[in-house]
Design a protein around this motif. Structure first.
Motif, PDB file in Angstrom:
ATOM      1  N   MET A  87     -57.991 -13.479 -19.613  1.00 47.39           N
ATOM      2  CA  MET A  87     -56.726 -13.451 -20.119  1.00 47.39           C
ATOM      3  C   MET A  87     -56.047 -13.320 -21.393  1.00 47.39           C
ATOM      4  N   SER A  88     -55.485 -12.400 -22.062  1.00 45.92           N
ATOM      5  CA  SER A  88     -55.317 -12.346 -23.538  1.00 45.92           C
ATOM      6  C   SER A  88     -54.441 -13.728 -23.959  1.00 45.92           C
ATOM      7  N   SER A  89     -54.646 -13.666 -25.106  1.00 49.97           N
ATOM      8  CA  SER A  89     -53.854 -14.656 -25.909  1.00 49.97           C
ATOM      9  C   SER A  89     -52.645 -14.155 -26.783  1.00 49.97           C
ATOM     10  N   ILE A  90     -51.686 -14.842 -27.083  1.00 50.17           N
ATOM     11  CA  ILE A  90     -50.549 -13.994 -27.857  1.00 50.17           C
ATOM     12  C   ILE A  90     -50.292 -15.096 -29.026  1.00 50.17           C
ATOM     13  N   GLU A  91     -49.816 -14.702 -30.033  1.00 46.57           N
ATOM     14  CA  GLU A  91     -49.554 -15.648 -31.438  1.00 46.57           C
ATOM     15  C   GLU A  91     -47.955 -15.999 -31.311  1.00 46.57           C
ATOM     16  N   ILE A  92     -47.759 -17.324 -31.170  1.00 46.56           N
ATOM     17  CA  ILE A  92     -46.202 -17.719 -31.325  1.00 46.56           C
ATOM     18  C   ILE A  92     -46.229 -18.546 -32.452  1.00 46.56           C
ATOM     19  N   TRP A  93     -44.853 -18.879 -32.732  1.00 45.01           N
ATOM     20  CA  TRP A  93     -44.427 -19.789 -33.940  1.00 45.01           C
ATOM     21  C   TRP A  93     -43.980 -21.000 -33.399  1.00 45.01           C
ATOM     22  N   LEU A  94     -44.759 -22.232 -33.527  1.00 42.35           N
ATOM     23  CA  LEU A  94     -44.247 -23.543 -33.045  1.00 42.35           C
ATOM     24  C   LEU A  94     -43.818 -24.400 -34.097  1.00 42.35           C
ATOM     25  N   ALA A 145     -45.261 -12.686 -27.191  1.00 42.50           N
ATOM     26  CA  ALA A 145     -45.783 -12.598 -28.342  1.00 42.50           C
ATOM     27  C   ALA A 145     -44.817 -12.707 -29.603  1.00 42.50           C
ATOM     28  N   GLY A 146     -45.223 -13.530 -30.610  1.00 39.66           N
ATOM     29  CA  GLY A 146     -44.065 -13.325 -31.610  1.00 39.66           C
ATOM     30  C   GLY A 146     -42.863 -14.209 -31.548  1.00 39.66           C
ATOM     31  N   ASP A 147     -42.863 -15.059 -30.404  1.00 32.89           N
ATOM     32  CA  ASP A 147     -41.705 -16.077 -30.164  1.00 32.89           C
ATOM     33  C   ASP A 147     -41.534 -17.109 -31.344  1.00 32.89           C
ATOM     34  N   ARG A 148     -40.577 -17.579 -31.725  1.00 35.90           N
ATOM     35  CA  ARG A 148     -40.472 -18.608 -32.699  1.00 35.90           C
ATOM     36  C   ARG A 148     -39.634 -19.820 -32.110  1.00 35.90           C
ATOM     37  N   LEU A 149     -40.593 -20.764 -31.714  1.00 31.83           N
ATOM     38  CA  LEU A 149     -40.095 -21.990 -31.097  1.00 31.83           C
ATOM     39  C   LEU A 149     -39.892 -23.012 -31.882  1.00 31.83           C
ATOM     40  N   GLU A 150     -38.495 -23.770 -31.792  1.00 35.25           N
ATOM     41  CA  GLU A 150     -38.152 -24.972 -32.531  1.00 35.25           C
ATOM     42  C   GLU A 150     -37.979 -26.053 -31.560  1.00 35.25           C
ATOM     43  N   ILE A 151     -38.849 -27.154 -31.877  1.00 30.19           N
ATOM     44  CA  ILE A 151     -38.580 -28.024 -30.702  1.00 30.19           C
ATOM     45  C   ILE A 151     -38.237 -29.265 -31.759  1.00 30.19           C
ATOM     46  N   LEU A 152     -37.147 -29.711 -31.098  1.00 29.75           N
ATOM     47  CA  LEU A 152     -36.459 -30.789 -31.982  1.00 29.75           C
ATOM     48  C   LEU A 152     -36.216 -32.107 -31.425  1.00 29.75           C
ATOM     49  N   THR A 153     -36.075 -33.193 -32.003  1.00 29.49           N
ATOM     50  CA  THR A 153     -36.049 -34.572 -31.727  1.00 29.49           C
ATOM     51  C   THR A 153     -35.253 -35.256 -32.717  1.00 29.49           C
ATOM     52  N   VAL A 154     -34.922 -36.696 -32.126  1.00 32.87           N
ATOM     53  CA  VAL A 154     -34.157 -37.460 -33.057  1.00 32.87           C
ATOM     54  C   VAL A 154     -35.285 -38.189 -34.274  1.00 32.87           C
ATOM     55  N   ALA A 155     -34.622 -38.358 -35.316  1.00 34.33           N
ATOM     56  CA  ALA A 155     -35.267 -38.734 -36.339  1.00 34.33           C
ATOM     57  C   ALA A 155     -34.106 -39.687 -37.026  1.00 34.33           C
ATOM     58  N   PRO A 156     -34.719 -40.751 -37.839  1.00 36.14           N
ATOM     59  CA  PRO A 156     -33.748 -41.568 -38.590  1.00 36.14           C
ATOM     60  C   PRO A 156     -32.833 -40.710 -39.571  1.00 36.14           C
ATOM     61  N   GLY A 199     -42.407 -23.524 -37.064  1.00 34.42           N
ATOM     62  CA  GLY A 199     -43.114 -23.097 -38.144  1.00 34.42           C
ATOM     63  C   GLY A 199     -44.576 -22.773 -38.382  1.00 34.42           C
ATOM     64  N   GLU A 200     -45.373 -23.183 -37.331  1.00 33.68           N
ATOM     65  CA  GLU A 200     -46.633 -22.748 -37.498  1.00 33.68           C
ATOM     66  C   GLU A 200     -47.118 -22.058 -36.500  1.00 33.68           C
ATOM     67  N   ALA A 201     -47.915 -21.087 -36.819  1.00 31.82           N
ATOM     68  CA  ALA A 201     -48.877 -20.118 -35.910  1.00 31.82           C
ATOM     69  C   ALA A 201     -49.650 -20.716 -34.942  1.00 31.82           C
ATOM     70  N   ILE A 202     -49.618 -20.658 -33.662  1.00 36.46           N
ATOM     71  CA  ILE A 202     -50.717 -21.144 -32.682  1.00 36.46           C
ATOM     72  C   ILE A 202     -50.772 -19.907 -31.764  1.00 36.46           C
ATOM     73  N   TYR A 203     -52.016 -20.117 -31.035  1.00 33.20           N
ATOM     74  CA  TYR A 203     -52.196 -19.031 -29.997  1.00 33.20           C
ATOM     75  C   TYR A 203     -52.481 -19.674 -28.707  1.00 33.20           C
ATOM     76  N   VAL A 204     -51.740 -18.861 -27.810  1.00 34.06           N
ATOM     77  CA  VAL A 204     -51.517 -19.571 -26.364  1.00 34.06           C
ATOM     78  C   VAL A 204     -51.624 -18.459 -25.447  1.00 34.06           C
ATOM     79  N   GLU A 205     -52.287 -18.611 -24.412  1.00 34.14           N
ATOM     80  CA  GLU A 205     -52.473 -17.474 -23.167  1.00 34.14           C
ATOM     81  C   GLU A 205     -51.188 -16.842 -23.054  1.00 34.14           C
ATOM     82  N   GLU A 206     -51.367 -15.540 -22.706  1.00 37.68           N
ATOM     83  CA  GLU A 206     -50.240 -14.785 -22.064  1.00 37.68           C
ATOM     84  C   GLU A 206     -49.401 -15.312 -21.000  1.00 37.68           C
TER      85      GLU A 206
END
Lengths: 264, 68
Positions: free
Chosen positions: B1-8, B55-66, B10-17
């Protein structure tokens, strides 16, 4: 005869009655145990949080403490520099927390931290249209405050002074003008340093006060939280009680007639 | 299975398609409660976290902080 102590009337924002007129910001808290104490001693009407990228160091305790307290949570868009960033942050906050309340902050730069009025107004209008209950962090500008209310904000939050500065209320005339024209609750937000300034804000007619730094970075945050709660209540009662008009001359409070007289 | 690059966050990571958002959250040991996900600046409701990443998705995962 017993006289019931006058109580501060309940403030309601967007149909949500608040437990008090002090809103507590969590910025600068030393630790989560302290936050629990601050909530307990100050009985805040709402508690704010920021929305940040997930970081493995967080374990969900912050949210749990606030949810367990039963105090309504008020996510903010702190740090956003554009309407676009603020809108997306608000949308994520609503999805994450299941609340439509948002304290909308759109700052112009990272030094002054002053609101950018143009981006702020654009974001406020869009979020109000999307059904958010927007509490807009604003400059102490009566015209901007009016415009924010007109586009559907449920409260306007003018600053007393720049965020974290502790300078107090730099332009009481503008705050009083905002209050006089207001058709939505006015929450004095940012810049306060001590409890008497919270009382002063309430005496100017503000409906509530939001405090973070002045409490969390005080030498004794828990004592300062209690002081602010009392200051807000004192100011609210004084405002309702109707202060005497200031005079430029003395006016005797004891009768001048019937005094004894000596010979010289 | 090929992998794709996404942005999590703000950081690039590789995950499987074909990996879903839900599976990514699990893999990154992210909690389900108190977080929200944006894919290319659009919020993804949690009912749609089964959506596969592209491929190329830019994900933002947010949670609460003070914060004030």
């Amino acid at each position: 005869m017993e006289i019931a102590a006058p109580i501060v009337p309940t403030l309601t924002i967007a149909s949500t009655p608040l437990a008090s007129r002090l809103l507590l910001g969590t910025g600068g808290i030393a630790n989560l145990a302290q936050l629990r104490d601050l909530i307990a001693v100050s009985n805040p009407g709402m508690v704010t949080v920021a929305m940040r990228r997930f970081d493995a160091s967080g374990d969900g305790s912050l949210l749990k403490i606030i949810l367990d307290s039963g105090v309504p949570i008020l996510p903010n868009t702190a740090g956003c520099l554009t309407a676009r960033e603020a809108i997306l942050t608000a949308q994520l906050a609503r999805e994450a927390l299941g609340t439509s309340f948002v304290k909308l902050e759109v700052i112009a730069d990272e030094h002054s931290l002053l609101p950018d009025p143009f981006e702020l107004l654009r974001a406020a209008e869009r979020l109000a249209d999307e059904g958010f209950q927007v509490l807009a962090y604003s400059n102490d500008d009566p015209v901007l405050a009016r415009r924010l209310a007109e586009v559907g904000c449920v409260a306007v939050m003018p600053l007393g002074a720049p965020i974290g500065s502790g300078l107090g209320i730099l332009n009481p005339y503008n705050i009083a003008t905002i209050v006089a024209e207001a058709e939505v609750p006015i929450v004095l937000d940012a810049g306060l340093g001590t409890a008497s300034e919270a009382a002063a804000a309430m005496e100017l007619g503000c409906d509530a006060v939001l405090v973070a730094t002045a409490i969390t970075r005080a030498k004794d945050p828990v004592a300062m939280a209690r002081a602010f709660a009392l200051g807000v209540a004192a100011g609210a009662l004084a405002r309702g009680a109707g202060r005497i008009p200031p005079l430029n001359e003395a006016r005797a409070s004891s009768a001048m007639s019937g005094r004894l007289r000596t010979n010289g | 299975m090929s992998s794709i690059e996404i942005w999590l966050n703000g950081e690039a990571i590789y995950v499987e398609e074909g990996l879903s958002i839900d599976a990514l959250l699990y893999r990154q040991r992210l909690p389900r409660q108190g977080v929200a996900v944006a894919q290319n600046e659009t919020v993804v409701p949690r009912t749609e976290w089964t959506r596969p990443l592209v491929a190329g998705d830019r994900l933002e995962i947010l949670t609460v902080a003070p914060g004030g």
